[in-house]
Design a protein around this motif. Structure first.
Motif, short mmCIF file in Angstrom:
data_model
loop_
_atom_site.label_atom_id
_atom_site.label_comp_id
_atom_site.label_asym_id
_atom_site.label_seq_id
_atom_site.Cartn_x
_atom_site.Cartn_y
_atom_site.Cartn_z
N SER A 1 55.94 33.25 31.89
CA SER A 1 54.97 32.84 32.90
C SER A 1 55.17 33.72 34.13
N GLY A 2 54.10 33.94 34.86
CA GLY A 2 54.15 34.79 36.04
C GLY A 2 52.86 34.63 36.80
N LEU A 3 52.14 35.72 37.00
CA LEU A 3 50.91 35.70 37.78
C LEU A 3 49.71 36.12 36.92
N VAL A 4 48.61 35.43 37.07
CA VAL A 4 47.34 35.87 36.51
C VAL A 4 46.43 36.15 37.70
N VAL A 5 45.98 37.39 37.81
CA VAL A 5 45.33 37.86 39.03
C VAL A 5 44.01 38.56 38.72
N ASN A 6 43.01 38.29 39.55
CA ASN A 6 41.80 39.12 39.55
C ASN A 6 42.12 40.31 40.44
N THR A 7 42.46 41.43 39.83
CA THR A 7 42.97 42.58 40.57
C THR A 7 41.93 43.19 41.50
N ALA A 8 40.65 42.95 41.22
CA ALA A 8 39.60 43.46 42.10
C ALA A 8 39.51 42.65 43.38
N GLU A 9 39.92 41.38 43.34
CA GLU A 9 39.82 40.49 44.49
C GLU A 9 41.17 40.24 45.16
N VAL B 1 39.16 30.70 41.88
CA VAL B 1 40.55 31.11 42.04
C VAL B 1 40.65 32.59 41.70
N VAL B 2 41.37 33.34 42.54
CA VAL B 2 41.52 34.78 42.28
C VAL B 2 42.96 35.17 41.97
N ALA B 3 43.89 34.24 42.18
CA ALA B 3 45.30 34.52 41.86
C ALA B 3 45.99 33.20 41.57
N SER B 4 46.84 33.20 40.56
CA SER B 4 47.49 31.96 40.15
C SER B 4 48.81 32.24 39.47
N MET B 5 49.62 31.20 39.36
CA MET B 5 50.75 31.23 38.44
C MET B 5 50.26 30.71 37.11
#
Length: 353
Positions: free
Chosen positions: A133-141, A227-231
């Motif tokens: 587990s770590g980060l799931v990110v919308n890298t554009a945002e 949401v644009v960034a999450s664990m």
């Protein structure tokens, strides 16, 4: 005539023996770990039948604790949930390594899990599925989100999410320069770490869109852009990446949190032979690849990645270079009573204004 009668008796005896040995395996596992095609192939090859109950770590322990280790023949808790549960509740029985095809397991994972699941000189767990587990990110945002505490940055205010569960406490601790796993043996020191993380997560509440509970929930929030960034888990990020190349799993700078889900034998299981047959069957490389393609996570099977889809391999490699792999923080066994401290911390964070 006597020969025919004798032959008939032999056939009947053989069929009776086959039926007697063809036990029903009651499997307590995670979603995706026992695909229908795998079950069908196993039942065809062994004569056993399989009954699957899907669950999670907390529910698995609760179910086995409520029955004193009964109701199931094989369970799959994470390796950090075995020795403490055995010490407190006595819900497992030791693994008989003479019944396990050990050559099918990646040696380092087999050894690590054996070490982490040994209690009073007996091995209680075998490695199966692993991931992080770590980060799931919308890298554009939210391209600047590269570690857990970045979720508290003003640039993503109101557009982040994580669970109020122990991985969030652990991840934030590492991101704050603390070492929670090193403090597992010192309750006072661990509580000091929890207090610091509690203050950070309480301060961070203004940034949180919602605390997610299920995988589908967080994936929908990321898809919609709410949401644009999450664990979250690596597999969720890779699934989203298939539809939107801007969204992907990011291994945090302070280290992804690594887990291994195991095979354990409940203390009052009644079909040990079927359980060992299942373990040896699903660790075959061809079956392991089928499970990875369904669950999205890799297994501890030697050669199990050979039949995995090329897309999944590519997404994995995009998230993990060798340095990120080397930096994974693998969950050690949880000492008895530690989760009570964590639960109280999480309750206070949830209640804080």
């Amino acid at each position: 005539m006597k020969i025919k009668v004798f032959s008939t008796v032999l056939v009947a005896t053989a069929l009776t023996a086959q039926i007697t040995s063809a036990d029903t395996l009651r499997l307590l596992t995670w979603g995706g770990y026992a695909p229908e095609e795998v079950i069908a192939k196993f039942e065809e090859e062994t004569g056993h039948t399989v009954e699957v109950t899907t669950s999670n770590n907390e529910e698995m322990i609760a179910k086995l604790r409520a029955t004193n280790g009964g109701g199931f023949d094989l369970a799959q808790p994470s390796q950090d949930r075995i020795t403490s549960a055995q010490e407190e509740f006595g819900i497992y029985k030791p693994i008989d390594m003479s019944k396990v095809n050990a050559d099918q397991f990646i040696p380092s994972m087999l050894m690590a899990t054996a070490t982490n699941t040994t209690y009073e000189g007996e091995i209680y767990g075998l490695p199966h599925v692993w991931g992080t587990s770590g980060l799931v990110v919308n890298t554009a945002e939210a391209g600047d989100v590269t570690d857990y505490t970045d979720l508290c940055d003003g640039s993503v205010a109101g557009k982040v999410s994580y669970r109020l569960k122990r991985p969030t406490l652990i991840g934030f601790a590492y991101s704050m320069g603390l070492d929670p796993f090193a403090a597992y043996g010192d309750t006072d020191k661990y509580q000091e770490i929890l207090d610091q993380v509690e203050a950070k997560l309480t301060e961070c509440k203004a940034n949180v869109k919602t605390y997610w509970d299920g995988g589908d929930e967080i994936k929908n929030l990321l898809r919609s852009g709410e949401v644009v960034a999450s664990m979250a888990w690596d597999t969720g990020g890779w699934q989203l990446n298939a539809d939107n190349p801007d969204i992907t799993f990011v291994a945090p700078e302070s280290g992804a949190l690594g887990w291994i889900d195991t095979f354990v034998l409940p203390a009052r299981g009644r079909a040990d032979d079927a359980a060992y047959d299942w373990i040896n069957f699903v660790m075959r490389p061809d079956i392991a690849a089928m499970i990875t393609n369904t669950a999205g996570n890799f297994t501890a099977a030697v050669g199990g990645d050979e039949g995995v889809s090329a897309d999944l391999k590519a997404r994995y490699q995009g998230s993990f270079d060798q340095a990120a792999v080397d930096n994974i923080k693998w969950y050690p066994p949880v000492p008895a009573g530690l989760e009570t401290l964590e639960g109280a911390t999480l309750d206070r964070i949830n209640a804080a204004k």
